[in-house]
Write a protein that holds these residues in place. Structure first.
Motif, mmCIF file in Angstrom:
data_model
loop_
_atom_site.group_PDB
_atom_site.id
_atom_site.type_symbol
_atom_site.label_atom_id
_atom_site.label_comp_id
_atom_site.label_asym_id
_atom_site.label_seq_id
_atom_site.Cartn_x
_atom_site.Cartn_y
_atom_site.Cartn_z
ATOM 1 N N ALA A 17 0.726 -1.197 -0.136
ATOM 2 C CA ALA A 17 -0.059 0.138 0.082
ATOM 3 C C ALA A 17 0.880 1.359 0.243
ATOM 4 O O ALA A 17 0.599 2.110 -0.807
ATOM 5 N N THR A 18 2.141 1.295 0.686
ATOM 6 C CA THR A 18 2.945 2.362 0.992
ATOM 7 C C THR A 18 3.530 2.585 -0.672
ATOM 8 O O THR A 18 3.829 3.739 -1.035
ATOM 9 N N GLY A 19 3.737 1.509 -1.285
ATOM 10 C CA GLY A 19 4.189 1.508 -2.669
ATOM 11 C C GLY A 19 3.432 2.020 -3.592
ATOM 12 O O GLY A 19 3.637 3.087 -4.523
ATOM 13 N N ALA A 20 1.954 1.653 -3.500
ATOM 14 C CA ALA A 20 1.148 2.180 -4.222
ATOM 15 C C ALA A 20 0.766 3.564 -4.151
ATOM 16 O O ALA A 20 0.383 4.497 -4.826
ATOM 17 N N LEU A 21 0.834 4.038 -2.606
ATOM 18 C CA LEU A 21 0.393 5.611 -2.456
ATOM 19 C C LEU A 21 1.768 6.412 -3.004
ATOM 20 O O LEU A 21 1.398 7.517 -3.517
ATOM 21 N N ALA A 22 2.904 5.822 -3.038
ATOM 22 C CA ALA A 22 3.857 6.573 -3.536
ATOM 23 C C ALA A 22 3.843 6.904 -5.013
ATOM 24 O O ALA A 22 4.146 7.795 -5.930
ATOM 25 N N ALA A 23 3.163 5.698 -5.911
ATOM 26 C CA ALA A 23 2.757 5.877 -7.316
ATOM 27 C C ALA A 23 1.784 6.556 -7.464
ATOM 28 O O ALA A 23 1.732 7.618 -8.600
#
Length: 210
Positions: A17-23
């Motif tokens: 989720a943190t990676g997707a939020l960074a995206a």
């Protein structure tokens, strides 16, 4: 399902989720979401398994990749509803860090029986995915920000390992390690906890060297 396995799945999901939020902060397309979510979710565990000379966990169980993909798609369609995404990113990262510090330490301890290896694998599992995420997303690295980060993973992995060697029940060691890591990282986010930084000093002049 035992507590360690639950922490493992939860940690992958939260880090994804943190990676997707960074995206979402970089306004990437769905492929960018999938890539950053997967790299962040499984990056630390991949490094851990390579170091321990084990079959990489997501190769043996593709469910981890599916979790990352599902989280990426969910965030892709819901990130616009989340306010203060940067704060969400940091606090979700803190949860993932706490879970992964315990899971990585547990796996290192189970494979080698060494408390030193346990702590090292806990720290690497908890931090490497976030480092990759920031590097690929062009965000300021977690290692370069002033507040405590790696130390939180060290606290979680260390307390878990200490609890295991003290003979505590597995759930007690899991919760103690998770709470320690989240407390330290949460304090850093909330109150700006940090260590004193290095202050450069002028070196000796050549003529002063005997």
């Amino acid at each position: 399902m035992n507590p360690i396995a639950l922490l493992d799945y939860a940690g992958v999901a939260v880090f994804a989720a943190t990676g997707a939020l960074a995206a979402s902060r970089k306004q990437l397309d769905i492929i960018g979401f999938l890539f950053l979510a997967s790299v962040t979710g499984i990056g630390g565990g991949t490094l851990r398994d390579v170091i321990l000379n084990l079959p990489v966990f997501w190769v043996a169980n593709s469910g981890y990749v599916l979790i990352c993909a599902a989280v990426a798609v969910l965030v892709f369609f819901s990130a616009h509803r989340v306010e203060s995404r940067w704060k969400w990113l940091l606090w979700l990262d803190a949860i993932g860090l706490a879970a992964f510090s315990v899971m990585g330490a547990a796996k290192g301890l189970a494979i080698t029986g060494s408390p030193v290896v346990s702590v090292v694998t806990g720290v690497l599992t908890a931090t490497f995915g976030g480092i990759l995420r920031d590097l690929l997303a062009g965000e300021p690295s977690v290692l370069l920000r002033p507040e405590i980060y790696v130390t939180a993973a060290l606290a979680g992995a260390g307390l878990y390992t200490l609890g295991d060697f003290a003979g505590l029940p597995p759930l007690a060691s899991d919760l103690a390690g998770f709470a320690a890591a989240f407390f330290v990282r949460g304090g850093a986010l909330k109150f700006g906890w940090s260590f004193p930084s290095y202050k450069s000093r002028p070196g000796r002049r050549p003529e002063d060297i005997p």
